[in-house]
Design a protein around this motif. Structure first.
Motif, PDB file in Angstrom:
ATOM      1  N   VAL A   1       0.916  -1.073   0.275  1.00  0.00           N
ATOM      2  CA  VAL A   1       0.001   0.044   0.042  1.00  0.00           C
ATOM      3  C   VAL A   1       0.942   1.203   0.172  1.00  0.00           C
ATOM      4  O   VAL A   1       1.410   1.465   0.949  1.00  0.00           O
ATOM      5  CB  VAL A   1      -1.238   0.067   1.311  1.00  0.00           C
TER       6      VAL A   1
ATOM      7  N   TRP B   1      -3.736   4.225   9.035  1.00  0.00           N
ATOM      8  CA  TRP B   1      -4.641   3.601   8.307  1.00  0.00           C
ATOM      9  C   TRP B   1      -4.956   2.072   8.441  1.00  0.00           C
ATOM     10  O   TRP B   1      -5.961   1.535   8.281  1.00  0.00           O
ATOM     11  CB  TRP B   1      -3.847   3.732   6.894  1.00  0.00           C
TER      12      TRP B   1
ATOM     13  N   LEU C   1      -8.168   0.265   9.081  1.00  0.00           N
ATOM     14  CA  LEU C   1      -8.445  -1.036   8.389  1.00  0.00           C
ATOM     15  C   LEU C   1      -9.012  -2.182   9.479  1.00  0.00           C
ATOM     16  O   LEU C   1      -9.840  -2.861   8.923  1.00  0.00           O
ATOM     17  CB  LEU C   1      -7.333  -1.442   7.650  1.00  0.00           C
TER      18      LEU C   1
ATOM     19  N   VAL D   1     -17.308  -3.983  -2.596  1.00  0.00           N
ATOM     20  CA  VAL D   1     -16.681  -3.196  -1.376  1.00  0.00           C
ATOM     21  C   VAL D   1     -17.864  -2.338  -1.069  1.00  0.00           C
ATOM     22  O   VAL D   1     -18.574  -1.495  -1.692  1.00  0.00           O
ATOM     23  CB  VAL D   1     -15.643  -2.339  -1.946  1.00  0.00           C
TER      24      VAL D   1
ATOM     25  N   TRP E   1     -15.445   0.103   3.563  1.00  0.00           N
ATOM     26  CA  TRP E   1     -14.424  -0.137   3.177  1.00  0.00           C
ATOM     27  C   TRP E   1     -13.836   0.734   1.876  1.00  0.00           C
ATOM     28  O   TRP E   1     -12.616   0.748   1.906  1.00  0.00           O
ATOM     29  CB  TRP E   1     -14.545  -1.614   2.597  1.00  0.00           C
ATOM     30  N   GLU E   2     -14.713   1.559   1.520  1.00  0.00           N
ATOM     31  CA  GLU E   2     -14.571   2.454   0.639  1.00  0.00           C
ATOM     32  C   GLU E   2     -13.487   3.564   1.179  1.00  0.00           C
ATOM     33  O   GLU E   2     -12.742   4.237   0.866  1.00  0.00           O
ATOM     34  CB  GLU E   2     -15.433   3.151  -0.254  1.00  0.00           C
TER      35      GLU E   2
ATOM     36  N   ARG F   1     -10.011   2.464   1.356  1.00  0.00           N
ATOM     37  CA  ARG F   1      -9.456   2.453   0.129  1.00  0.00           C
ATOM     38  C   ARG F   1      -9.193   3.775  -0.386  1.00  0.00           C
ATOM     39  O   ARG F   1      -8.091   4.098  -1.081  1.00  0.00           O
ATOM     40  CB  ARG F   1     -10.389   1.770  -0.945  1.00  0.00           C
ATOM     41  N   THR F   2      -9.895   4.737   0.167  1.00  0.00           N
ATOM     42  CA  THR F   2      -9.376   6.253  -0.334  1.00  0.00           C
ATOM     43  C   THR F   2      -9.092   7.089   1.030  1.00  0.00           C
ATOM     44  O   THR F   2      -9.183   8.453   0.849  1.00  0.00           O
ATOM     45  CB  THR F   2     -10.904   6.965  -0.750  1.00  0.00           C
ATOM     46  N   TYR F   3      -8.567   6.432   1.932  1.00  0.00           N
ATOM     47  CA  TYR F   3      -8.015   7.261   2.879  1.00  0.00           C
ATOM     48  C   TYR F   3      -7.017   8.470   2.568  1.00  0.00           C
ATOM     49  O   TYR F   3      -6.065   7.955   1.624  1.00  0.00           O
ATOM     50  CB  TYR F   3      -7.106   6.261   4.017  1.00  0.00           C
TER      51      TYR F   3
ATOM     52  N   PHE G   1      -2.490   0.328  -4.216  1.00  0.00           N
ATOM     53  CA  PHE G   1      -2.321  -0.943  -3.784  1.00  0.00           C
ATOM     54  C   PHE G   1      -2.032  -1.902  -4.885  1.00  0.00           C
ATOM     55  O   PHE G   1      -2.067  -1.787  -6.090  1.00  0.00           O
ATOM     56  CB  PHE G   1      -3.757  -1.668  -3.285  1.00  0.00           C
TER      57      PHE G   1
END
Length: 227
Positions: free
Chosen positions: A133, A146, A150, A197, A201-202, A205-207, A213
């Motif tokens: 990541v 992050w 998660l 997703v 969870w989005e 992914r967009t943190y 990834f």
């Protein structure tokens, strides 16, 4: 001395102060097999090189072209001493047996935290997935937050069925996180990534600071430990 083991590494071992991962490109599945056997032969003929090397593991990439190497050290100074005194002669012997190996690169990590397996879970991983990541420049301090986000985000229905454990490492150069995930089978992983997703969870992914990834599949091929 050095002995071969089929036991997978303990990624959360408390003595590990430096976790190193590197990649070799060897070209074909047959050369993968030959290189693994050359590594085993080279190491088993020699004494274990350092008390502070806890274990050395090799994995074949599902791409049929690469090997992933994972070594667990008590600290980086022990690894640097190994490079000066032992690494080249071993690489030379391996290269004689399998000419043309391309050593792509090595990354250094410190262990951060895991999604641990249950105490009663004795499954043996059939698939190892490493997910890199990458983070934007200047976002190194966001990496731990992050990972924490998660791990507290609930998985969707069936999303983690077949996941045995996931171990998160911080690259010492500040650029990325490495997730070493142990899956029961490749089929279980395929089913998990096919789950849509959700909104929570989005957010993972967009943190802020996350660039992207990259996932790679591996099979554990060789473990080497001190006698």
């Amino acid at each position: 001395m050095t002995r071969r083991t089929g036991t997978h590494p303990d990624l959360a071992h408390p003595r590990v102060g430096a976790a190193l991962f590197s990649t070799w490109r060897v070209g074909t599945p047959e050369r993968q097999r030959q290189a693994v056997e050359a590594i085993a032969h080279t190491w088993e003929r020699r004494p274990w090189p350092a008390a502070d090397l806890l274990a050395y593991h090799v994995y074949t990439g599902h791409d049929g072209e690469t090997l992933m190497h994972h070594s667990q050290w008590a600290g980086e100074q022990a690894y640097e001493a190994f490079v000066k005194t032992h690494r080249q002669e071993r690489n030379d012997e391996i290269d004689t047996a399998v000419p043309g190996i391309e050593r792509v690169g090595l990354d250094r990590y410190r262990y951060y935290r895991s999604e641990e397996r249950a105490a009663c879970d004795h499954r043996v991983p059939g698939l190892i997935v490493t997910v890199r990541v990458d983070f934007e420049p200047g976002a190194a301090d966001r990496r731990g937050d992050w990972i924490d986000l998660l791990l507290r985000t609930p998985p969707g229905p069936g999303a983690h069925h077949g996941l045995i454990a996931a171990h998160f490492h911080l690259a010492t150069d500040g650029t990325h996180v490495l997730n070493y995930a142990e899956w029961e089978t490749a089929e279980a992983y395929d089913r998990a990534i096919a789950v849509p997703v959700g909104e929570e969870w989005e957010r993972v992914r967009t943190y802020p600071g996350v660039k992207g990834f990259t996932g790679t599949r591996h099979h554990h091929a060789l473990g080497l430990v001190p006698e």
